[in-house]
Design a protein around this motif. Structure first.
Motif, PDB file in Angstrom:
ATOM      1  N   GLU A 111      18.279  22.611  -9.411  1.00 48.73           N
ATOM      2  CA  GLU A 111      19.218  21.523  -9.685  1.00 48.73           C
ATOM      3  C   GLU A 111      18.848  20.875 -11.012  1.00 48.73           C
ATOM      4  OE1 GLU A 111      20.644  20.163  -5.201  1.00 48.73           O
ATOM      5  OE2 GLU A 111      19.179  18.918  -6.253  1.00 48.73           O
ATOM      6  N   VAL A 112      19.882  20.586 -11.782  1.00 44.72           N
ATOM      7  CA  VAL A 112      19.673  19.976 -13.095  1.00 44.72           C
ATOM      8  C   VAL A 112      20.273  18.579 -13.063  1.00 44.72           C
ATOM      9  CG1 VAL A 112      20.179  20.182 -15.572  1.00 44.72           C
ATOM     10  CG2 VAL A 112      19.831  22.242 -14.182  1.00 44.72           C
ATOM     11  N   LEU A 113      19.567  17.639 -13.691  1.00 40.99           N
ATOM     12  CA  LEU A 113      20.072  16.268 -13.722  1.00 40.99           C
ATOM     13  C   LEU A 113      20.899  16.038 -14.974  1.00 40.99           C
ATOM     14  CD1 LEU A 113      20.199  13.425 -12.540  1.00 40.99           C
ATOM     15  CD2 LEU A 113      18.057  12.909 -13.699  1.00 40.99           C
ATOM     16  N   PHE A 114      22.200  15.780 -14.797  1.00 43.47           N
ATOM     17  CA  PHE A 114      23.070  15.504 -15.931  1.00 43.47           C
ATOM     18  C   PHE A 114      23.150  14.000 -16.138  1.00 43.47           C
ATOM     19  CE2 PHE A 114      24.076  19.710 -14.620  1.00 43.47           C
ATOM     20  CZ  PHE A 114      24.344  20.385 -15.806  1.00 43.47           C
ATOM     21  N   PRO A 115      22.806  13.539 -17.335  1.00 43.96           N
ATOM     22  CA  PRO A 115      22.823  12.097 -17.589  1.00 43.96           C
ATOM     23  C   PRO A 115      24.156  11.482 -17.159  1.00 43.96           C
ATOM     24  CG  PRO A 115      21.906  13.252 -19.467  1.00 43.96           C
ATOM     25  CD  PRO A 115      22.400  14.293 -18.521  1.00 43.96           C
ATOM     26  N   LYS A 116      24.082  10.363 -16.483  1.00 42.76           N
ATOM     27  CA  LYS A 116      25.231   9.621 -15.965  1.00 42.76           C
ATOM     28  C   LYS A 116      25.981  10.349 -14.851  1.00 42.76           C
ATOM     29  CE  LYS A 116      25.346   5.667 -17.852  1.00 42.76           C
ATOM     30  NZ  LYS A 116      25.295   5.366 -19.288  1.00 42.76           N
ATOM     31  N   TYR A 117      25.916  11.657 -14.773  1.00 42.61           N
ATOM     32  CA  TYR A 117      26.674  12.363 -13.745  1.00 42.61           C
ATOM     33  C   TYR A 117      25.857  12.553 -12.472  1.00 42.61           C
ATOM     34  CZ  TYR A 117      29.447  15.679 -11.175  1.00 42.61           C
ATOM     35  OH  TYR A 117      30.161  16.281 -10.169  1.00 42.61           O
ATOM     36  N   GLY A 118      24.661  13.109 -12.613  1.00 42.92           N
ATOM     37  CA  GLY A 118      23.817  13.358 -11.434  1.00 42.92           C
ATOM     38  C   GLY A 118      23.375  14.804 -11.329  1.00 42.92           C
ATOM     39  N   TRP A 119      22.948  15.195 -10.134  1.00 39.55           N
ATOM     40  CA  TRP A 119      22.357  16.520  -9.947  1.00 39.55           C
ATOM     41  C   TRP A 119      23.407  17.574  -9.610  1.00 39.55           C
ATOM     42  CZ3 TRP A 119      17.249  17.148 -10.964  1.00 39.55           C
ATOM     43  CH2 TRP A 119      16.438  15.997 -10.949  1.00 39.55           C
ATOM     44  N   LEU A 120      23.237  18.744 -10.200  1.00 44.27           N
ATOM     45  CA  LEU A 120      24.111  19.877  -9.897  1.00 44.27           C
ATOM     46  C   LEU A 120      23.252  21.128  -9.716  1.00 44.27           C
ATOM     47  CD1 LEU A 120      27.142  19.733 -12.351  1.00 44.27           C
ATOM     48  CD2 LEU A 120      27.208  19.649  -9.857  1.00 44.27           C
ATOM     49  N   GLY A 121      23.642  21.965  -8.739  1.00 41.98           N
ATOM     50  CA  GLY A 121      22.829  23.138  -8.435  1.00 41.98           C
ATOM     51  C   GLY A 121      23.306  24.426  -9.102  1.00 41.98           C
ATOM     52  N   PHE A 122      22.340  25.219  -9.557  1.00 46.97           N
ATOM     53  CA  PHE A 122      22.628  26.509 -10.198  1.00 46.97           C
ATOM     54  C   PHE A 122      21.706  27.569  -9.621  1.00 46.97           C
ATOM     55  CE2 PHE A 122      23.923  23.202 -12.981  1.00 46.97           C
ATOM     56  CZ  PHE A 122      25.083  23.657 -13.586  1.00 46.97           C
ATOM     57  N   ASP A 123      22.239  28.753  -9.450  1.00 50.20           N
ATOM     58  CA  ASP A 123      21.432  29.826  -8.869  1.00 50.20           C
ATOM     59  C   ASP A 123      21.295  30.983  -9.856  1.00 50.20           C
ATOM     60  OD1 ASP A 123      20.243  31.814  -7.421  1.00 50.20           O
ATOM     61  OD2 ASP A 123      21.898  32.087  -5.994  1.00 50.20           O
ATOM     62  N   PRO A 124      20.211  31.010 -10.615  1.00 53.55           N
ATOM     63  CA  PRO A 124      20.055  32.070 -11.622  1.00 53.55           C
ATOM     64  C   PRO A 124      19.890  33.464 -11.003  1.00 53.55           C
ATOM     65  CG  PRO A 124      18.024  30.767 -11.458  1.00 53.55           C
ATOM     66  CD  PRO A 124      19.053  30.089 -10.602  1.00 53.55           C
ATOM     67  N   THR A 125      19.416  33.547  -9.759  1.00 57.43           N
ATOM     68  CA  THR A 125      19.247  34.859  -9.123  1.00 57.43           C
ATOM     69  C   THR A 125      20.591  35.575  -9.006  1.00 57.43           C
ATOM     70  OG1 THR A 125      17.519  33.810  -7.812  1.00 57.43           O
ATOM     71  CG2 THR A 125      18.170  36.024  -7.153  1.00 57.43           C
ATOM     72  N   ASN A 126      21.623  34.791  -8.720  1.00 53.64           N
ATOM     73  CA  ASN A 126      22.942  35.384  -8.521  1.00 53.64           C
ATOM     74  C   ASN A 126      23.931  35.042  -9.630  1.00 53.64           C
ATOM     75  OD1 ASN A 126      22.742  36.730  -5.840  1.00 53.64           O
ATOM     76  ND2 ASN A 126      22.092  34.669  -5.243  1.00 53.64           N
ATOM     77  N   ASN A 127      23.459  34.289 -10.613  1.00 54.54           N
ATOM     78  CA  ASN A 127      24.352  33.789 -11.651  1.00 54.54           C
ATOM     79  C   ASN A 127      25.554  33.073 -11.027  1.00 54.54           C
ATOM     80  OD1 ASN A 127      25.482  33.252 -14.127  1.00 54.54           O
ATOM     81  ND2 ASN A 127      26.445  35.276 -14.328  1.00 54.54           N
ATOM     82  N   LEU A 128      25.255  32.177 -10.107  1.00 56.70           N
ATOM     83  CA  LEU A 128      26.315  31.426  -9.433  1.00 56.70           C
ATOM     84  C   LEU A 128      26.004  29.940  -9.483  1.00 56.70           C
ATOM     85  CD1 LEU A 128      26.844  33.551  -6.190  1.00 56.70           C
ATOM     86  CD2 LEU A 128      28.466  33.317  -8.098  1.00 56.70           C
ATOM     87  N   LEU A 129      27.015  29.145  -9.125  1.00 58.22           N
ATOM     88  CA  LEU A 129      26.801  27.710  -8.965  1.00 58.22           C
ATOM     89  C   LEU A 129      26.542  27.485  -7.487  1.00 58.22           C
ATOM     90  CD1 LEU A 129      29.953  26.776 -11.003  1.00 58.22           C
ATOM     91  CD2 LEU A 129      27.601  27.035 -11.828  1.00 58.22           C
TER      92      LEU A 129
END
Lengths: 283, 490
Positions: free
Chosen positions: A224-242
């Motif tokens: 999960e990456v923290l986007f300033p002002k927006y919040g956390w979003l998850g990414f899955d590099p193993t599958n290249n998916l969100l």
């Protein structure tokens, strides 16, 4: 809402008889706005005292203290959970403009508040100079666009291979060997992001089976990456998916160490063999 | 002939060194006012009697088991007596008052600092202390993150090391905020003095130190978890192989609490229990003498058998208090030490009462350059060690050693700080090899306690003596000795 039936099962065998033990299981999905547990059950083959605690990031753990001698321990967790099906994934327009994003990422206060997710651990530690040029963010690029791109680049840079790495394989080794499992993908991505002071965290959870994804049928890991002002979003590099509604989060932390499914202490210390199985089906 | 000598004759042969600040004698070699009575009393004792007293004190220490281990010894595990010098160190009441106020001020500020670091982090946001310094500290503990211990106290027991410099002022050498040891020697030295020099002692108006265990016990009780009226306190020791095991058993006995090891405790339902023959007994407060890293194998070192699995969760739930709190080591990091004057100003709005020794942080470019150029005049210390381990003293090292050590510093800059070689005051000390009283460097470890509404500094302390001539390192783990420390009542 989608209804999932989740089962986590582990089977531990010990070479010598264990006299006393303490286990923590971090296997129950986390409850938040998008996911809710309807029903859950823990069972174990050895009699003991069980209770819940919270870990430092406030995730619920199931604890088991055993004081009767045993050679094997079977543990099973089952739950039915509801997951919200989001069809909309945020776009660039939901984020701060790139220059404001940079300003916020650079701010001392922001960095102090998010220090656990900016500080490298020995599992994630890579310096910016080691990272392949095309995996670094350029200043003009919006963060969201960069993360999408990085997710995809890591996916093609690494080759999925089981049984060649261990829970202690570091991001630096992964960078060199370009092999690993979901956990290595996640540590690698985290290492690259933190080397540029972009806050991110390791997530462990379950992946809905039957989606043609890698990592289903076992515990999965993503970022999960923290986007300033927006919040956390998850990414899955193993599958290249969100991380969408097929991703059922259990916990997050600085790295794998904070999210281990089983954490145990046994007396006397002895060799152990663990097998585990996970099943996630929608009903 | 020697046998008939009185100490008075020996005092006349004292190799006074006008270059050094002598605690006993003024610049003109005259006995300082507050030493008159003791000096006169000792002068009348014959050397033979004095030697008998030393032997008596030594064998009494041995019988009591007042011993310690030196980790660097070849004979690992051989117990040694902590050499005890019968000539006490005296501190006038007025001087002591400043020390005491200074220590309490420092303790307050460091406690506020720890509360802030693990919660709001205001001092970092205000850039008074650089965040990099804190987050790179080996002792910054993420398991205390967003957490206040019971009654908000982090440091219940602290041991502040002070020296008196040739300018006559006291300087703080370092703060010990983890498991400072040595207080048992303060108490047993006092017992030895009372036994060996009873007439002198009871004639002098000396402040008592004997209340320490009682106050410690009050401190522990005062920080018990919410709602516990009659708390069960225990002292957690790593066991008999620890160098301070004598102290652990001594304090437990004095306080009337159980001395336990990790294996005697267990955690259930987020409460800590002690195994007893009557069944499990709930434990509310743990005076732990086990370092953070070994306290709970579920979160710290997995291979440690010294701790209690599940302890940190029980602690974070507020069901058990630990003295000292975990994570306090970040505030006694020697690089953080350099900021203590700023920390005092920031939280208390006061000027520090006690001085810091000027400290260079090798992490900073200009400081590193200074250290490399002036290493002959500096003491270089690793920031995260204690017990005098890893210290490098420039003026007694060879050219080769210096150039090798410079490389070590350059390769690990965050790890090293440097201080000017402070001229520690000296105190007349009986040296067996020469049968003479000779000047030896001393420092002072003070012991202070903080509880809910309790602020206490033990009126005395451990005066440590560097027994080897000219040596500046006084730590017991480096083979130093000690003196009873008398604080006069006015």
């Amino acid at each position: 809402m989608i209804e999932y039936l989740i089962t986590y099962e582990s089977n531990n065998r010990y070479e010598e008889q264990v006299q006393e033990a303490f286990f923590e299981f971090l296997v129950a999905p986390h409850e938040n706005d998008t996911q809710r547990i309807v029903n859950e059950k823990n069972t174990h083959s050895v009699e003991g005292t069980s209770f819940y605690t919270k870990n430092i990031f406030s995730y619920k753990r199931y604890c088991l203290r055993l004081a009767t001698p045993f050679n094997t321990l079977d543990f099973r967790y089952e739950c039915v959970m509801l997951k919200k099906q989001d069809t909309y994934f945020p776009s660039m327009y939901d984020m701060l403009p790139p220059e404001d994003e940079i300003q916020m990422l650079d701010s001392e206060t922001f960095q102090i508040e998010n220090y656990p997710f900016l500080n490298q651990t020995y599992l994630t530690d890579i310096s910016k100079s080691e990272v392949p040029e095309n995996m670094l963010k350029t200043s003009a690029m919006p963060l969201l666009e960069y993360i999408h791109q990085l997710n995809q680049r890591i996916h093609s840079y690494l080759n999925y291979r089981s049984n060649v790495t261990t829970p202690f394989t570091s991001a630096r080794e992964t960078l060199i060997r370009q092999l690993g499992v979901c956990q290595d993908y996640a540590h690698f991505m985290i290492g690259i992001l933190r080397s540029q002071l972009i806050p991110c965290r390791y997530v462990s959870g379950y992946l809905h089976q039957g989606q043609n994804t890698i990592g289903a049928g076992q515990m999965h890991a993503w970022v999960e990456v923290l986007f300033p002002k927006y919040g956390w979003l998850g990414f899955d590099p193993t599958n290249n998916l969100l991380a969408d509604h097929h991703y059922l989060k259990i916990s997050d932390g600085q790295d794998y160490q904070d999210c281990r499914a089983i954490n145990g202490f046994i007396k006397p210390g002895t060799v152990n063999y663990t097998e585990y199985a996970v099943s996630v089906v929608d009903q | 002939m020697d046998q008939e000598n009185s100490l008075g004759d020996l005092f006349k042969k004292y190799p006074f060194d006008p270059q050094l600040l002598d605690e006993v004698y003024g610049k003109d070699k005259s006995v300082r006012n507050h030493y008159q009575q003791v000096h006169q009393y000792l002068s009348q004792i014959s050397l033979k009697d004095f030697k008998d007293l030393i032997e008596y004190a030594t064998s009494a220490s041995f019988d009591q088991g007042i011993t310690f281990n030196v980790y660097s010894d070849k004979d690992q595990g051989v117990e040694r007596i902590f050499p005890f010098d019968l000539f006490p160190r005296l501190i006038p009441n007025k001087e002591w008052e400043t020390i005491e106020r200074g220590i309490i001020q420092r303790g307050k500020a460091l406690n506020l600092f720890l509360q802030d670091l693990y919660n709001d982090k205001k001092i970092l946001k205000d850039k008074v202390v650089p965040k990099e310094l804190i987050y790179s500290s080996k002792h910054y503990c993420k398991h205390v993150h967003d957490f206040y211990p019971n009654k908000d106290i982090f440091v219940h027991v602290s041991g502040t090391d002070l020296i008196k410099h040739s300018d006559g002022k006291f300087y703080v050498l370092e703060d010990n905020l983890r498991c400072p040891s040595g207080v048992s020697y303060v108490l047993s030295n006092r017992i030895a003095t009372k036994k060996t020099l009873p007439n002198l002692f009871f004639k002098s108006d000396v402040q008592p130190v004997v209340d320490y265990p009682e106050i410690l016990s009050e401190v522990l009780t005062s920080v018990a978890p919410h709602g516990v009226d009659d708390p069960v306190c225990v002292l957690l020791t790593p066991g008999m192989y620890n160098s301070a095991y004598y102290e652990h058993s001594f304090l437990a006995l004095q306080m009337g609490v159980q001395l336990v090891e990790g294996r005697d405790l267990f955690v259930e339902n987020n409460f800590v229990y002690m195994k007893t023959i009557y069944g499990p007994k709930k434990v509310d407060v743990i005076y732990r003498r086990v370092d953070d890293d070994f306290l709970d194998p579920m979160v710290f070192r997995k291979d440690s058998l010294l701790g209690v699995p599940g302890l940190i969760s029980a602690y974070r739930e507020g069901n058990v208090s630990l003295a000292n709190a975990i994570g306090t080591g970040v505030a006694d990091d020697k690089a953080v030490y350099t900021y203590v004057p700023d920390i005092i100003k920031y939280y208390l709005g006061e000027d520090p009462i006690l001085n810091n020794v000027h400290t260079y942080r090798c992490e900073k470019d200009e400081d590193l350059a200074y250290v490399l150029d002036n290493i002959e005049n500096l003491v270089v210390k690793p920031v995260d060690e204690s017990g005098g381990y890893g210290i490098f003293i420039g003026n007694i090292s060879s050219k080769d050693e210096i150039s090798r050590f410079k490389e070590v510093i350059k390769s690990e800059r965050r790890k090293y700080i440097a201080q000017p070689i402070m001229s520690l005051s000296v105190h007349s000390t009986y040296i067996e090899d020469t049968n003479l009283f000779e000047p030896r460097h001393i420092d002072l470890r003070t012991f202070s306690l903080t509880g809910d509404d309790i602020e206490y500094v033990c009126k005395g302390g451990l005066t440590r003596v560097a027994l080897r001539k000219g040596n500046l390192i006084v730590n017991s783990s480096q083979g130093g000795g000690s003196k009873d420390t008398w604080v006069y009542q006015d």
